[in-house]
Design a protein around this motif. Structure first.
Motif, PDB file in Angstrom:
ATOM      1  N   TYR A 111      -0.840   9.533  -6.265  1.00  0.00           N
ATOM      2  CA  TYR A 111      -0.651   9.240  -4.834  1.00  0.00           C
ATOM      3  C   TYR A 111      -0.432  10.531  -4.058  1.00  0.00           C
ATOM      4  CZ  TYR A 111       0.117   4.633  -6.819  1.00  0.00           C
ATOM      5  OH  TYR A 111      -0.014   3.458  -7.523  1.00  0.00           O
ATOM      6  N   TRP A 112      -1.124  10.642  -2.924  1.00  0.00           N
ATOM      7  CA  TRP A 112      -1.122  11.864  -2.118  1.00  0.00           C
ATOM      8  C   TRP A 112      -1.013  11.545  -0.643  1.00  0.00           C
ATOM      9  CZ3 TRP A 112      -1.625  16.841  -4.171  1.00  0.00           C
ATOM     10  CH2 TRP A 112      -1.841  16.884  -5.554  1.00  0.00           C
ATOM     11  N   GLU A 152       0.844  -1.191   0.000  1.00  0.00           N
ATOM     12  CA  GLU A 152       0.000   0.000   0.000  1.00  0.00           C
ATOM     13  C   GLU A 152       0.880   1.241   0.000  1.00  0.00           C
ATOM     14  OE1 GLU A 152      -2.292   0.404   3.518  1.00  0.00           O
ATOM     15  OE2 GLU A 152      -3.305   2.226   2.858  1.00  0.00           O
ATOM     16  N   VAL A 153       0.615   2.133  -0.938  1.00  0.00           N
ATOM     17  CA  VAL A 153       1.356   3.378  -1.002  1.00  0.00           C
ATOM     18  C   VAL A 153       0.943   4.284   0.159  1.00  0.00           C
ATOM     19  CG1 VAL A 153       1.706   5.487  -2.318  1.00  0.00           C
ATOM     20  CG2 VAL A 153       1.654   3.275  -3.493  1.00  0.00           C
ATOM     21  N   GLN A 154       1.941   4.802   0.861  1.00  0.00           N
ATOM     22  CA  GLN A 154       1.674   5.756   1.944  1.00  0.00           C
ATOM     23  C   GLN A 154       2.632   6.929   1.834  1.00  0.00           C
ATOM     24  OE1 GLN A 154       1.634   3.790   5.824  1.00  0.00           O
ATOM     25  NE2 GLN A 154      -0.593   3.825   5.728  1.00  0.00           N
TER      26      GLN A 154
END
Length: 123
Positions: free
Chosen positions: A112-113, A1-3
């Motif tokens: 992505y933010w 998961e992109v964080q």
């Protein structure tokens, strides 16, 4: 998961400095171009600065050129924004954003933010 997790915001007097950080995880950070985007109260988002993934080329909005410096530490998966000579009009929520490979100044190009960090410049 992109964080993407921003930190370092706060209240600062005009003329002061702050350094924002953006800790990245869940993707190959060094292969992604990164940007800072801000949104002031009652206004739309404004692209502030970007840094490329490969050659580390940087770019800045005219409103911050000469005062802000973007950088990245690929070993630490972290993006930075050094903000000097801050003005009241710099007050905004600052977001970091990521996109694969090459930079863009178009906010919609970033999938992505982070959640943002508040910067308030006031005496």
């Amino acid at each position: 998961e992109v964080q993407l997790v921003e930190s370092g915001g706060g209240l600062v007097q005009p003329g002061g400095s702050l350094r924002l950080s953006c800790a990245a995880s869940g993707f190959t950070f060094r292969s992604y171009a990164m940007s800072w985007v801000r949104q002031a109260p009652g206004k739309g988002p404004e692209w502030v600065s970007a840094i490329n993934s490969g050659d580390l080329t940087t770019s800045y909005a005219d409103s911050v050129k000469g005062r802000f410096t973007i950088s990245r530490d690929n070993a630490k998966n972290t993006l930075y924004l050094q903000m000097n000579s801050l003005k009241p009009e710099d007050t905004a929520v600052y977001y970091c954003a990521a996109r694969p490979f090459t930079v863009s100044t178009q906010i919609d190009d970033y999938p992505y933010w982070g959640q943002g960090t508040q910067v308030t410049v006031s005496s």
